[in-house]
Scaffold this active site. Structure first.
Site, PDB file in Angstrom:
ATOM      1  CE  LYS A 103       3.136  -8.552   1.835  1.00 35.97           C
ATOM      2  NZ  LYS A 103       2.013  -8.089   0.997  1.00 35.97           N
ATOM      3  N   GLY A 164      -2.175  -6.626  -7.847  1.00 28.29           N
ATOM      4  CA  GLY A 164      -3.453  -6.163  -8.372  1.00 28.29           C
ATOM      5  C   GLY A 164      -3.714  -6.467  -9.826  1.00 28.29           C
ATOM      6  CB  ALA A 190       1.572  -9.667  -5.743  1.00 25.21           C
ATOM      7  N   GLY A 191      -0.827 -10.955  -7.539  1.00 23.75           N
ATOM      8  CA  GLY A 191      -1.090 -11.431  -8.886  1.00 23.75           C
ATOM      9  C   GLY A 191      -2.193 -12.449  -9.026  1.00 23.75           C
ATOM     10  CG  ASN A 212      -6.597  -6.676  -0.284  1.00 26.06           C
ATOM     11  OD1 ASN A 212      -6.126  -5.677   0.214  1.00 26.06           O
ATOM     12  ND2 ASN A 212      -7.904  -6.863  -0.286  1.00 26.06           N
ATOM     13  CB  THR A 213      -6.697  -6.999  -5.866  1.00 31.54           C
ATOM     14  OG1 THR A 213      -5.875  -5.969  -5.302  1.00 31.54           O
ATOM     15  CG2 THR A 213      -7.507  -6.412  -7.010  1.00 31.54           C
TER      16      THR A 213
END
Length: 265
Positions: A103, A164, A190-191, A212-213
């Site tokens: 990635k 994040g 993301a997001g 992830n977050t």
């Protein structure tokens, strides 16, 4: 959802459409527990931040997340130039015995972590030329996504909102444009903040979601991982089933009147 409905990236098929990162957990044991709860098969690893063998005197993620059980996806989180990103992925390939699915992310600003697209395009070209199979974190610009695909990216990964941020899907229309034009998988990266964000991404037609977050930062990461698994599966099934059209008013009563027995006078 049938077993035939699989996510295929670079010629390999996966049952799970949820990709999960390995950062920000309390420890590697919690990381593994969250991965198991999520049902993920592809796990992304920040090479610059996570020990996968480059520091032999420290605990290795590979002891908890072995490549025999998961597809590892080395990423270039923390890289701000094409050269840094390429060097990082060359190291990853060496550490992982020739592993070539990666990635790419080349960041442009340390505050918002928005991708630097000129450097991203440059790195994509180099990595593809060197035989890497490159999944690319990018903006939600359909033109840039087409350029990445033309360069040989095996998947495009437009952001839904800032890394994040937990802001969710801010521009569904651009995502639809990217999905409609692409012949490679489109995965939101993301997001995502909660399960409904993941479901919306899948209902739009995305091939998968990476996060992830949203899991690691939850009050209960293991429970959130389970919720994300269900959201991705439910969103995919809803997309395949096809939603009813949006209408201000119903065109006809939901309960038809034809064939009803007339009231006895």
């Amino acid at each position: 959802m049938t077993t035939e409905d699989t996510l295929t990236i670079a010629g390999r098929s996966y049952q799970s459409r949820l990709l999960v990162g390995t950062g920000k957990y309390q420890d590697f044991a919690q990381t593994r527990a969250a991965l198991d709860a999520s049902g993920t098969q592809i796990v992304t690893v920040a090479i610059r931040r996570t020990n996968i063998g480059q520091n032999p005197d420290e605990p290795s993620l590979l002891d908890f997340v072995p490549p025999s059980q998961f597809t590892l996806l080395p990423n270039t989180a923390g890289c701000y130039s094409a050269d840094d990103a390429v060097r990082t992925l060359r190291l990853a390939r060496e550490l992982l015995d020739g592993h070539d699915l990666v990635k790419l992310e080349v960041l442009g600003d340390p505050q918002n972590l928005f991708p630097n697209m000129p450097e991203t395009l440059k790195a994509t070209r180099t990595l593809v030329d060197e035989g890497f199979k490159v999944m690319v974190y990018c903006t939600d610009d359909p033109i840039q996504c087409r350029m990445l695909e033309d360069l040989g990216a095996v998947a495009v990964m437009p952001l839904a909102s800032l890394i994040g941020s937990g802001m969710g899907i801010l521009n569904p229309w651009n995502l639809r444009l990217i999905i409609d034009q692409s012949s490679v998988p489109v995965l939101v990266d993301a997001g995502v903040g909660t399960a409904s964000d993941a479901a919306i991404a899948m209902e739009l037609g995305c091939d998968g979601v990476l996060m992830n977050t949203a899991i690691a930062g939850a009050r209960d990461p293991i429970l959130m991982a389970s919720a994300m698994r269900k959201a991705v599966e439910g969103g995919r099934e809803a997309y395949l089933a096809g939603r009813v059209p949006r209408k201000l008013y119903s065109a006809a009563p939901s309960s038809p009147t034809e064939g009803l027995i007339a009231a006895v006078k």
